[in-house]
Scaffold this motif. Structure first.
Motif, mmCIF file in Angstrom:
data_model
loop_
_atom_site.group_PDB
_atom_site.id
_atom_site.type_symbol
_atom_site.label_atom_id
_atom_site.label_comp_id
_atom_site.label_asym_id
_atom_site.label_seq_id
_atom_site.Cartn_x
_atom_site.Cartn_y
_atom_site.Cartn_z
ATOM 1 N N ARG A 45 0.834 -1.200 0.000
ATOM 2 C CA ARG A 45 0.000 0.000 0.000
ATOM 3 C C ARG A 45 0.868 1.248 0.000
ATOM 4 N N THR A 46 0.275 2.355 -0.461
ATOM 5 C CA THR A 46 0.982 3.634 -0.543
ATOM 6 C C THR A 46 0.145 4.712 0.132
ATOM 7 N N ILE A 79 5.108 10.867 0.223
ATOM 8 C CA ILE A 79 4.644 9.615 -0.374
ATOM 9 C C ILE A 79 5.379 8.468 0.305
ATOM 10 N N THR A 80 4.627 7.575 0.939
ATOM 11 C CA THR A 80 5.216 6.475 1.706
ATOM 12 C C THR A 80 4.677 5.146 1.192
ATOM 13 N N HIS A 81 5.567 4.214 0.931
ATOM 14 C CA HIS A 81 5.158 2.891 0.454
ATOM 15 C C HIS A 81 5.588 1.817 1.450
ATOM 16 N N GLU A 88 8.999 0.366 5.631
ATOM 17 C CA GLU A 88 8.424 1.306 4.677
ATOM 18 C C GLU A 88 9.489 2.320 4.258
ATOM 19 N N ARG A 260 -4.613 6.499 1.911
ATOM 20 C CA ARG A 260 -3.950 5.240 1.635
ATOM 21 C C ARG A 260 -4.527 4.609 0.360
#
Length: 261
Positions: A45-46, A79-81, A88, A260
């Motif tokens: 998820r991002t 922006i976090t993945h 992450e 998300r």
């Protein structure tokens, strides 16, 4: 019963140790005003977040070549993945909007973070974030920095507490030879309803370890903040903060909106 009491003792020991550590020692710049929770983004998820804040009463003159920040809007895209249940990576794009040449792209950071997996059944949420990047000298005199942020948090029924005893290091700029700067962040909130939590967020920066700055040269900032939890895919945090020293902005408004995917 015995195991439950032992776990509770562990919780209090860790919290006391972290709290003592954090109150012993520049807070994060006013591009991303946030106390982190320990949870990482789920694998695959991002999360996309927009950090917006307005300095209503800041500095009217700059120091160390920086532009003043009074009446400036900061917009940061994060922006976090999530790669695994415990790892992450986040990317930041810092921007400034203001008069007299203060509208510009400021710089970018990258932030890998690891967390203790839920399967470990620790009594606290624990993670470690490391953030590194560059920024323009006109907006941040320390142009190359690294931030190491331990995170410990816990939820008791409606009460939530998060501690971020952060350490900063500059590799280029006026703080280059000052060593490790301690910048503790603390958050406490209470669920007034299932969807709304009210609380306080503290941001500080005391100077180098064992060579702390005089009080009026430290960052001492307190926000009254609200978190909305109406949808697990959305995040909202908003607040207003004030500074208590000459080195801190006197009035800042902030909003964080995240989604998300």
């Amino acid at each position: 019963m015995v195991e439950g009491k032992a776990n509770m003792y562990k919780v209090w020991i860790v919290f006391i140790c972290v709290l003592l550590f954090s109150t012993a020692v520049n807070a994060q710049d006013n591009y991303e005003i946030q106390v982190y929770g320990s949870e990482t983004v789920a694998p695959g998820r991002t999360m996309v977040e927009l950090h917006s804040n307005y300095t209503a009463k800041g500095f009217t003159t700059g120091t160390d070549g920086e532009l003043p920040d009074n009446h400036v809007v900061h917009e940061t895209v994060e922006i976090t993945h999530g790669w695994t249940p415990w790892f992450e990576t986040g990317f930041y794009f810092f921007n400034s909007i203001g008069t007299e040449g203060r509208t510009a792209y400021i710089g970018s950071h990258i932030r890998p973070r690891v967390a203790a997996p839920a399967s470990w059944n620790w009594p606290l949420g624990v993670s470690l974030s490391t953030e590194f990047g560059f920024q323009k000298a006109a907006f941040s005199a320390n142009t190359c920095t690294v931030e190491i942020r331990p995170i410990a948090d816990k939820k008791w029924d409606k009460l939530y507490i998060s501690l971020n005893p952060t350490v900063d290091k500059s590799f280029a700029g006026p703080d280059e030879h000052r060593g490790l700067i301690f910048s503790p962040n603390v958050k406490g909130s209470y669920d007034v309803t299932k969807a709304v939590a009210l609380g306080l967020e503290y941001y500080g920066s005391y100077g180098p370890f064992f060579h702390y700055d005089p009080f009026q040269e430290q960052v001492q900032q307190l926000f009254v903040a609200t978190d909305l939890n109406v949808d697990p895919d959305w995040e909202f945090n908003g607040g207003v903060g004030t500074g208590f020293t000459q080195a801190t902005e006197k009035l800042i408004f902030k909003i964080i909106i995240g989604r998300r995917f």
